[in-house]
Write a protein that holds these residues in place. Structure first.
Motif, PDB file in Angstrom:
ATOM      1  N   ILE A  81      34.178  37.377  42.254  1.00  0.00           N
ATOM      2  CA  ILE A  81      35.403  37.593  43.042  1.00  0.00           C
ATOM      3  C   ILE A  81      36.556  37.939  42.103  1.00  0.00           C
ATOM      4  CG2 ILE A  81      37.083  36.546  44.621  1.00  0.00           C
ATOM      5  CD1 ILE A  81      34.390  36.882  45.981  1.00  0.00           C
ATOM      6  N   CYS A  82      36.656  37.199  41.013  1.00  0.00           N
ATOM      7  CA  CYS A  82      37.745  37.445  40.058  1.00  0.00           C
ATOM      8  C   CYS A  82      37.592  38.806  39.386  1.00  0.00           C
ATOM      9  CB  CYS A  82      37.813  36.308  39.043  1.00  0.00           C
ATOM     10  SG  CYS A  82      38.286  34.740  39.838  1.00  0.00           S
ATOM     11  N   SER A  83      36.366  39.250  39.141  1.00  0.00           N
ATOM     12  CA  SER A  83      36.175  40.578  38.544  1.00  0.00           C
ATOM     13  C   SER A  83      36.505  41.673  39.557  1.00  0.00           C
ATOM     14  CB  SER A  83      34.753  40.745  37.995  1.00  0.00           C
ATOM     15  OG  SER A  83      33.815  40.778  39.043  1.00  0.00           O
ATOM     16  N   TRP A  84      36.247  41.429  40.835  1.00  0.00           N
ATOM     17  CA  TRP A  84      36.639  42.399  41.865  1.00  0.00           C
ATOM     18  C   TRP A  84      38.153  42.549  41.909  1.00  0.00           C
ATOM     19  CZ3 TRP A  84      33.019  40.020  46.064  1.00  0.00           C
ATOM     20  CH2 TRP A  84      31.746  40.554  45.931  1.00  0.00           C
ATOM     21  N   GLY A  85      38.867  41.501  41.557  1.00  0.00           N
ATOM     22  CA  GLY A  85      40.325  41.591  41.520  1.00  0.00           C
ATOM     23  C   GLY A  85      40.777  42.721  40.621  1.00  0.00           C
ATOM     24  N   ARG A  86      40.164  42.821  39.447  1.00  0.00           N
ATOM     25  CA  ARG A  86      40.518  43.920  38.529  1.00  0.00           C
ATOM     26  C   ARG A  86      40.129  45.266  39.140  1.00  0.00           C
ATOM     27  NH1 ARG A  86      38.978  39.727  35.412  1.00  0.00           N
ATOM     28  NH2 ARG A  86      36.780  40.302  35.217  1.00  0.00           N
TER      29      ARG A  86
END
Length: 166
Positions: free
Chosen positions: A128-133
């Motif tokens: 989820i945090c990598s999708w943020g980027r």
């Protein structure tokens, strides 16, 4: 008139499982709810959750839940009210499918906070945090037990709010 009255409030969202709902075997938790509520609501809140959410709201933030779980909005609202917490918005798996995924042929990420004008999303999942980027939203990854988690999240929210102010 206060500045917040004529500006949109910044939104911070939280995932539920492994972020706000944690195991007392691995994390410090809020006291269990009193009987009979502890039989209905078995989830345990990470220690400091009510203080953090109410503190963020006192600082002028809207606080939302954004979860891929299919718990009902009513269930989530009722559980947190018992801890004296009131969310400004709730997005569960059903709402996400209805409003975000809709009729898209390609499968979208299970959370897209920027679709709801959420400025910071707190989650435990690396993906989820990598999708943020990739998809253009700010995240804070909350992992294991951390006694300073509340201060770190407030600092991250303040950092983002500071960048967005003129």
């Amino acid at each position: 008139m206060h500045r917040e009255d004529n500006e949109k409030k910044m939104r911070v969202s939280f995932d539920l499982d492994e972020v706000l709902f944690v195991s007392p075997l691995t994390h410090k938790t809020e006291p269990e709810l009193m009987f009979p509520f502890n039989k209905i609501f078995k989830e345990r809140l990470r220690l400091g959750t009510p203080d953090l959410i109410n503190g963020l709201q006192a600082l002028g933030y809207e606080v939302w839940v954004y979860t891929s779980s299919f718990r009902s909005e009513r269930y989530i609202r009722t559980l947190f009210r018992l801890y004296k917490v009131k969310f400004d918005g709730i997005i569960n798996g059903n709402r996400h499918l209805r409003e975000v995924q809709k009729d898209h042929k390609e499968t979208l990420p299970q959370k897209l906070p920027n679709r709801y004008r959420i400025s910071l999303h707190v989650d435990d999942e690396t993906v989820i945090c990598s999708w943020g980027r990739e998809y253009g939203f700010n995240t804070y990854q909350l992992e294991a037990q951390d006694d300073d988690w509340k201060d770190k999240i407030i600092a991250r929210a303040e950092e983002i709010r500071g960048k967005s102010e003129p």
